[in-house]
Design a protein around this motif. Sequence first.
Motif, PDB file in Angstrom:
ATOM      1  N   VAL A 269       0.838  -1.193   0.000  1.00 10.52           N
ATOM      2  CA  VAL A 269       0.000   0.000   0.000  1.00 10.52           C
ATOM      3  C   VAL A 269       0.880   1.252   0.000  1.00 10.52           C
TER       4      VAL A 269
ATOM      5  N   GLU B 290       0.967   4.152  -2.833  1.00 11.07           N
ATOM      6  CA  GLU B 290       0.843   5.561  -2.503  1.00 11.07           C
ATOM      7  C   GLU B 290       2.001   6.357  -3.109  1.00 11.07           C
TER       8      GLU B 290
ATOM      9  N   ARG C 124       1.496   6.576  -6.946  1.00 10.54           N
ATOM     10  CA  ARG C 124       0.249   7.166  -7.401  1.00 10.54           C
ATOM     11  C   ARG C 124       0.429   8.632  -7.796  1.00 10.54           C
TER      12      ARG C 124
ATOM     13  N   LEU D 124      -6.699  -6.740  -2.886  1.00  5.93           N
ATOM     14  CA  LEU D 124      -7.940  -6.503  -2.146  1.00  5.93           C
ATOM     15  C   LEU D 124      -7.958  -5.083  -1.573  1.00  5.93           C
ATOM     16  N   GLN D 125      -6.779  -4.586  -1.179  1.00  8.60           N
ATOM     17  CA  GLN D 125      -6.719  -3.217  -0.652  1.00  8.60           C
ATOM     18  C   GLN D 125      -6.975  -2.195  -1.744  1.00  8.60           C
TER      19      GLN D 125
ATOM     20  N   PRO E  51     -11.098  -1.132  -3.857  1.00  9.26           N
ATOM     21  CA  PRO E  51     -12.013  -0.010  -3.636  1.00  9.26           C
ATOM     22  C   PRO E  51     -11.428   1.337  -4.074  1.00  9.26           C
ATOM     23  N   ARG E  52     -10.111   1.442  -4.138  1.00 10.54           N
ATOM     24  CA  ARG E  52      -9.514   2.742  -4.421  1.00 10.54           C
ATOM     25  C   ARG E  52      -9.341   3.000  -5.914  1.00 10.54           C
TER      26      ARG E  52
ATOM     27  N   VAL F 270     -11.736   5.491  -7.451  1.00  6.45           N
ATOM     28  CA  VAL F 270     -11.592   6.832  -6.895  1.00  6.45           C
ATOM     29  C   VAL F 270     -10.325   7.495  -7.425  1.00  6.45           C
TER      30      VAL F 270
END
Lengths: 361, 442
Positions: free
Chosen positions: B89, B93, B96, B112-113, B116-117, B120
């Motif tokens: 993660v 970050e 990104r 899996l982390q 959802p992102r 967005v």
Amino acid sequence: MIYREAGQYKTSYQADRAVFPLRQDRIGIAVIVAAAYAAGVFGSDFLLQAVLIPFLIFSLAAIGLNILVGYAGLLSLGTGAFMGVGAYACYKLMTAFPEVNVVVWILMSGFFSAAVGVFFGLPSLRIKGFYLAVATLAAQFFLQWCFNRIPWLYNYNISGAIEAPLRTLFGVPITGATATLEARYFVVLTLVIVLTWLASNLVHGRIGRQWMAIRDMDIAAELIGIRPLHAKLMAFACSSYFVGVAGAMMVFLWYGGAEYNVFNIDQSFFILFMIIIGGLGSLIGSFMGAALIFMLPIGLGIVLPALGAPFGIAVDAATIEHLRFMIVGALIIFFLIVEPHGLARLWQIGKQKLRVWPFPY
Amino acid sequence: MSFRNLTIAAIAGAIVSTTALVVPASAQEEGIYVPLLTYRTGPFAGSGIPIADGMHDYLTMLNERDGGIGGVKLIIEECETGYNTTKGVECYESVRSKNPVVVNPYSTGITLQLIPRAAVDGVPVLSMAYGLSAAADGETFPWVFNPPATYWDGASVFVKHIAEREGGFENLAGKTVGLLHLDAPYGREPIPVLEALAEQHGFDVALYPVAAQDMQNQGSVWLQVRRDRPDYIYLQGWGAMNPTAVREAIRTGYPIENLIGVWWAGGDEDARAGGSDAAGYKALSFNGAGADFPFIDDVITHVHDKGLSQFPRERIGDMLYNRGMYNSMLIAEAIRIAQEITGKKVVTGEDVRRGLENLNISEERLAEMGMEGFAAPLNVTCENHSGHHQVFLAEWDGEKWTQGSEWMDPMTDMVRPLILDAAQEYAAANEGWPQRTEVCDN
């Protein structure tokens, strides 16, 4: 010169017992808190998500463990699992009662962790030190097994993971995919400040003094009227509460989801290193330890390639990883030799030096 | 300088290095930024290194041979995850902010982390044949892709294969099929499919879970296998678990040809652990093994000969190295198609999402890329982000992987409804899951 207490008089017992007796300290804390909130407005996404949010959450977990290990002298290796209890309890509560605000559930989830902590703390009256560490290790393995093998805990989700559903605070989403970083950061920061203040009151008050008495010599403590089981279980409960809240925050305000493996024994060791490096029995040490153990590797990942670049040395990702292990490991040993009481003690020495500077005696 | 002063200097140094964090990332050069989340360290490095090198070398080859894709250079950067979700993660970050066009987490946990992102942040997630099986439903997961097949497809091909060997599905009745799996969400993935098929065809399923800490210590599980004597065993493991399972099977005297692994149990190191005794061990695969493909010659000339690769020359053609290249080929094709659709040279994450949704790799295209026989044709659509494509059984001949079977179709008509249900469930469990608003180009 600047950092001097001359002229600051204490006229009441209350003022004498203050956590920050010096005006400079109070100003310093105010500046740090203001800067922390300002970081939420001006900080980059990377700074917030990858540095500050996890730093605050790990600091809270370290405070929790410090209560147990540093203040009460009870060694525990089950921190990761207790974080997991908080996270899974919060998940169950969030999904079962969606109408209640998520912040309430994050704070409530700590009580479940506290209850489990008390249960596994029961043997602490009879077993001590190293043996107690092994008993808490049993908690670590048992609880992790539960997170994996009891599908009810993760709502029979096929992936076996718990995921943060969308929840709002004052209409602003703070958990789930659409929550902005700033919103999550402010919630984390506020919760950590409030809980640190609570922990500070705990350890400076009657209960904290009981813990320290037990830590320093439990038989003597018993003779002056402290009930050891009471005090020890209280330590387990309070410690697990903070650790559990940190676990819930980690999953819902940082990761956004987690599987059982996140709460493994490595996590326990990670937090234990933080308090050993930061300083046992010190709240500020918990923050410093979290900063060193968590931020230093990230800093190295940025600094090392930059250092190699002018000399035409390309430092690749795997090399950085190896260097991180070596440098952080060497630093841990270095700090333990130079100052076994951790960064907090160094900070105290530094403050003492500053008080008499520039005229040392 | 006293020891104390030294310490204070050390702290000052630490503070300086942490403040370096605030310094913004270095200026961007012109190009398409493709970050690779890889792991060359940690307990899974044995499988992670060949994959990382494969992904890296194929993209480097495109840069060296063609000057990138459509005339735009690819900026390739690796970030070390150590197969650790937290670090993954953190990696995500850190990349990104540089506008990646796609991320490949290379770990179910990290995937899996990121799911959802993805929507967005506007970064498509390519989880090639791993991650969440339900992500194959493009209606619910417009930003997540798992071509060419899901774990559920894999399990159905395995059952198809044993039915073939038994002479038809009707002969499966009364047989026992074991599932030797990592006791984690990844390992448990095939259970629903195996159980559904067991009910349909009358065979029994025996589960043999292996906890992550016991990966290299499977003695007790194999005692149980010896007692139950399952007719076939499906191996869904990763990392150190696979070579241990192969070795234990040989030691226990379990017929090795009845041990069949999922594609992640088909690395060269996994089978080599059993040496020549492992001859006959099979694993599913969706990419060819060996170096006899024209595109690998290009990789050797443009990457290895120029000293741009870290991968040992003699191991080119390893199963997992080739799979890493297959993964990069999917990325490259998605970028190429995105350029075609949008007419832009430098594409964004949103463009590559559309590119991935229109992935159509035909036999002709494979031949054009020098990949004839290396992979099956692939077609991803807006509804179907996996495609449930053909896989085959690779067979270990004692020294290397060989093509052990024809390309086989998964039982799509059975897997697809399960996937749609699971996707619905996921969306329901994550209240506020966004409705699909993304454009569809096919």
